[in-house]
Structures are given as C-alpha cells and as structure tokens.
Write an enzyme that holds these catalytic residues in place. Structure first.
Site, PDB file in Angstrom:
ATOM      1  N   LYS A  99      72.177  -1.893 -19.953  1.00 19.13           N
ATOM      2  CA  LYS A  99      70.934  -1.599 -19.239  1.00 19.13           C
ATOM      3  C   LYS A  99      69.975  -0.867 -20.179  1.00 19.13           C
ATOM      4  O   LYS A  99      70.419  -0.013 -20.968  1.00 19.13           O
ATOM      5  CB  LYS A  99      71.258  -0.740 -18.005  1.00 19.13           C
ATOM      6  N   SER A 127      68.076  -0.782  -9.071  1.00 24.02           N
ATOM      7  CA  SER A 127      67.337  -0.999 -10.281  1.00 24.02           C
ATOM      8  C   SER A 127      68.095  -1.781 -11.355  1.00 24.02           C
ATOM      9  O   SER A 127      67.467  -2.318 -12.267  1.00 24.02           O
ATOM     10  CB  SER A 127      66.926   0.349 -10.878  1.00 24.02           C
ATOM     11  N   SER A 147      71.509   1.867  -7.101  1.00 32.16           N
ATOM     12  CA  SER A 147      71.065   0.949  -8.157  1.00 32.16           C
ATOM     13  C   SER A 147      72.171   0.163  -8.855  1.00 32.16           C
ATOM     14  O   SER A 147      71.875  -0.736  -9.642  1.00 32.16           O
ATOM     15  CB  SER A 147      70.276   1.709  -9.219  1.00 32.16           C
TER      16      SER A 147
END
Lengths: 95, 493
Positions: B79, B159, B183
């Site tokens: 990420k 997210s 998330s």
C-alpha cells in the site's frame, strides 16, 4: 451545534487551508452535515466515565536518554522542494 | 506451465522449496499480469520491475543455499502508505508529490527480511481517508468483480482498495494494507478476499504515513485465511521505534488453523442488526452462525449497547488526530510547494492545492472539534464514549465469549461515482458501521468471504476477537472458509 460561514473561514485559516467563497460555502454544508451526525453523542450518559487515552493498558516505553541516531542532514533535506547546503529554504519571514 | 499467479502463498512457498520453478519465474508471472491488467484496474500507482527481479534473484540464491526465509520469493504489493526506501510513497496524495523516503517502514522491512519480493505500490484513498478508493489523487481503482451480466464499474472499497483489487485479480500473491476504521476489512469484503486488522500495537506503525495514530493498524489482505496468517506472522513484531508496539512474541498463526471449535463461545451482538440492512446480509449472518455451530461452537446472543455511537465518536476522534498529523505537510520539508505572497500564504496555497476534498473536510472537522471552546463538548466526550464502547466488548468477553460474529459491511460493492454517496459524506461513512467499533476498542477483526449476493457480488463476515488473540480469529475464520468455499471474480479486464 452548527457552523456559519465566518467560522468555516476561521477554521480554514487555523488549518492553513486557503478557501474561496465557493469552497467555504460548500464546506459549511458538509461540516454541518457531519456535526449533525455526531450530535447524537450528546444523548450518551458519560458522567463518571474516564476518557480513553490508550486502547491497551500499557506503560509507555522509554528509551535510554542517549543519542542513538543522527548525522542525516542530507537524508532529511533530500525531499525538500527547496533547499541549500542542508537548509530548508522558505520565503523571507523576517524583514 | 500452469499460471503461477493462481497459486496461494502456501502453495507457491512449497513449490519454490521443491524447486518446481524459480522465484524469478514467479515474479515475472506477476509482473506480466500487472502489465496486462493494471491499465484497466488501476490497482498499482507504481510498479518496480527491476527491484522485484533483483529481489527475486536474491531469493533464488538463498533458496539454493538452503537459507530461505518464511516468505522467500513471494511477490507482494505494498500500500502506498508504507515508506519504502527510494520508492514512490505518497499516500496517494498530491501533497506528497515526488516523495521518496530515505528509510523503510518496519512492516515492509520485516517482509523483506523474510525474503518477500516487492512488485510495487498500491493505490488507496488519499491518506487512507475513504471507503471507495475514489479519493486517490491517482484516480479510482476498479473492483475486479462485476455484477452478473452487468458491465458497470464497481468500487473495490477503501481505503486499501488497490490492495484488495490486486489480490483479488491475482496481481500480487498478497498485499499490505492498513485499517483505521475498516480500511482492510471493508475492501476485503467487497472483493472476496481475506483481510485482518490485528490488535492495536501488534504491527509497528513506524514508517507508515500517519492518519489517526490511536486507531491506525497495519495488516494483510490475502486470497485465503492461511495466506493471511502467513503474512501477519512476518508483518508483526515488537519495535522499539514505535512506543505503542507491544512486547509480546508473535505466534505462528498458521498453527492455529484447522483446530476444532468445540468449547468455543461465539457472540452474536443484537445491535449489529441495523435499520435498512438488506435481507441478504441477515441471511449471510445466519449462514455463518449455522456453520460455526456445525463446527462445534456454542452461539450466544450478546449486547454491545454503545455500538451506534462508535461511528459518530470515530468522526470526531479520527479527524482530530488527522488534523494534527497532517499539519506536517507545509510545503517546506517534502512534497508539493505552491508559492504565495508570504510564508503563511505559501502554507495555505500549498495545502489548498495539495489536499483533496475528503482530506480537507476531515482536517476542518478535526481543527474545529479541537479548537478553543469545543474541545470538551466534542473531543473529550467522544473519548469517553470510546471508553464505553470498549467496556461493552470487555463485558462480553468477561462473560465467556471467545469471538464475535457480525456482517463485515452493510452491502456489497457499489458503483464508482455513485451520485447518492457523493452527495452525502455521512452516507459514505456508514460503510464502516460494522468495522469501526473494532478500531475504537483496539481489538483484532478479520473479514472472511462467506458468499455471493443475488447479483453475484461477494459478501463477507467479520469476526472480532480479544486483544492479541488473532489465533482465535484465524481458527474461526478458517472454519467459515472451509464451509463457504472461496470466491473468484470472472475475468473481464
């Protein structure tokens, strides 16, 4: 509680975010929607309840008070938009 | 040769050890898959093929020397929130333009120390603020799943939308992700993948771009429960560089899989039956209850009375912490600078241009609730409510409950650019209604795929555990996975 346009502009300045009239108006609506949503917290009885400071009951770790890192000035300024001889350059702040 | 990207981490690990193929071949298979698919899915914001091949060659050398690590040669996506030395790390924000850290986050350093290979950086909501991956400066990620017979693009959740989409589309063997309000778990549920948010303190936050420091935790997204267990083992550690990192040994989570659930008590919280919840979600929940009963667990009804206050309290605590954490983006030390007439104007112009709408909204809320005269009414009250939320869970666990079963999300994946959600930020926030309680209480939670809805989209169940009892979650989630099976999107990209 709700915010008016003057409050939105004041908060934007506190947050150092430039806003024009249109931004401020839009933000006022959004902020009031969110503040309206969180308003329901006022119905919770919190008398005698301690505010949470840490989710896990643990003593904060402390390291020994000695220098164990440093001499990385070049690394630190490496990503600066503007730097000179390991100094960050900013617009003139003192006349 | 079979498509190497179809293998799980556990399968790839065994076949690399057996020298059926090389780590370089495995990495090349994934790099090829990314090249073919990323234009359509937008899961990666940066691909690092040279670095990946170099790491894979080094893995092959260690395998040949008999010195293979736990993740030797396994290609992962990272990420964009994790600092990776010399590589794009921008939290998918315009304000971090060009930022390439001179250091490595602890979590990624742990992965590389165990032999994993980095394929690149994954798309996400800007500063991890969002539930649809639409707030990314790099544009939305497309969910590899589409409704049966439809061609509308769906969000992968957020997210960690890039992480979930990349795992579901086989563009990496597994991915790192982070979870502040849901998330990891919400995107996992939207993509038919497994995601675990461990207990606060289990993974070091050092080198992860901060959003809300008392809530942020890193965890993996993987294609099955075993792979998630393998990844978390490597990601978790005790770290002197994070004062909230816990001094507990990391268990071998994989060992927990496959045990009987006999004697376990699973709590079903009545407050998670929310108004307007689709019948399909209720039916899925009932199916989960039946599976766990069949596996030997005892089911008990429990009450978590402060559940409905978790989301409003979160929308005070998280923006407050964010407004403080994001004060560092000032156009001086890194990233974007927009010139102004003086230094204050430079700060204001930089932040106005560098932050997206959702991030600005949260900074504004946070600044407001922390400002003089409002602190007690908002922030202090929210932190007290947080104590009550945690107490609800403690009461349930004290009464003998080992884990709690809930739906993971109130719906399946929704469309990109959904008008209704775009018009009302609060409606978007409701996506996290089942996951956010877990962050507020610092507990571990896992989302595991449990079925498909009527339109053929994946739905997930969530298990919530006691602090640092991730093993219980893996064991229970494994039982659900055994009963539910696994779910793969049909390839359209």
């Amino acid at each position: 509680m709700s915010v008016d346009l003057a409050t939105v502009k004041r908060v934007a300045h506190l947050a150092r975010i430039a806003v024009n009239e249109e931004d401020a108006n839009r933000m006022m609506g959004e902020l009031n929607a969110i503040l309206g949503f969180v308003e329901q917290l006022s119905e919770v009885d919190v008398s005698g309840v301690e505010p949470m400071t840490s989710v896990t009951p643990m003593a904060m770790k402390k390291r020994e008070d000695v220098v164990n890192d440093g001499d990385k000035a070049e690394d630190i300024v490496a990503n600066a938009p503007n730097s000179d001889r390991n100094f960050f350059l900013v617009p003139k702040v003192v006349e | 040769m079979t498509d190497l990207t179809r293998l799980t981490i556990a399968e790839a690990r065994a076949r690399l050890a057996a020298k059926d193929f090389t780590a370089l071949e495995l990495t090349d298979a994934y790099l090829g898959a990314i090249e073919a698919a990323n234009g359509a899915l937008n899961a990666y914001v940066t691909v690092t093929p040279e670095q990946a091949r170099k790491m894979a060659v080094a893995s092959d050398a260690r395998i040949a020397d008999g010195k293979a690590g736990a993740l030797e040669g396994i290609p992962l996506g990272i990420k964009d929130l994790f600092a990776t030395e010399g590589v794009h790390t921008q939290a998918c924000s315009h304000i971090l333009d060009g930022f390439k850290p001179r250091y490595e986050s602890t979590v990624t350093a742990n992965l590389w120390a165990d032999g994993a290979v980095m394929l690149g950086k994954l798309n996400m909501d800007e500063f991890a603020m969002g539930s649809s991956n639409e707030s990314s400066y790099y544009g939305p990620v497309k969910n590899p799943w589409r409704a049966e017979g439809a061609n509308r693009d769906l969000v992968p959740g957020g997210s960690s939308g890039g992480s979930a989409a990349a795992v579901a589309a086989h563009l990496c063997a597994g991915a790192t992700a982070t979870d502040t309000g849901g998330s990891i778990r919400q995107p996992a549920a939207f993509t038919g993948t497994v995601g675990i948010k461990p207990t606060y303190g289990r993974c070091s936050r050092w080198g992860i771009v901060a959003f809300a420091s008392s809530l942020d935790q890193a965890g993996p997204i993987a294609r099955d429960v075993r792979d998630a267990a393998i990844l978390l083992k490597s990601m978790a550690s005790t770290d002197a560089k994070d004062t909230t990192s816990v001094d507990l040994p990391v268990p071998d989570y994989e060992q927990a899989l496959g045990g009987s659930l006999k004697g376990m008590k699973i709590g079903i919280p009545r407050e998670y039956r929310v108004d307007g919840m689709p019948d399909e979600i209720e039916a899925l929940w009932q199916k989960g209850i039946a599976w766990l009963k069949d596996a030997g667990a005892e089911i008990v009804d429990i009450s978590l009375p402060h559940t409905k206050y978790a989301l409003p309290a979160y929308y005070i605590v998280a923006p407050a912490e964010a407004s403080s954490n994001l004060a560092r983006y000032d156009g001086v030390r890194y990233g974007l600078r927009v010139d102004g007439k003086d230094i204050a104007d430079m700060y204001e112009q930089t932040r106005a241009e560098g932050f997206g709408q959702e991030v600005k909204r949260r900074i504004m809320i946070g600044t407001y609730v922390l400002s003089a005269g409002y602190y007690d009414a908002y922030y202090l009250r929210a932190q007290k409510v947080r104590t009550l939320i945690k107490r609800d869970f403690e009461t349930a666990f004290h009464a003998g409950v080992d884990a709690i079963l809930t739906p993971a999300t109130p719906s399946s994946a929704f469309g990109i650019a959904d008008q209704e959600l775009a018009a009302d930020p609060v409606k978007m926030y409701l996506n996290d209604v089942f996951t956010v309680t877990v962050n507020m209480a610092g507990l571990p939670g896992i989302a595991v795929p449990a079925g498909l809805d009527a339109s053929g989209l994946p739905l997930g169940l969530q298990l919530i555990g006691k602090p640092f009892e991730e093993e219980t979650l893996f064991k229970t989630a494994y039982a659900i996975e055994q009963a539910a099976g696994r779910f793969e999107p049909k390839r359209w990209w």
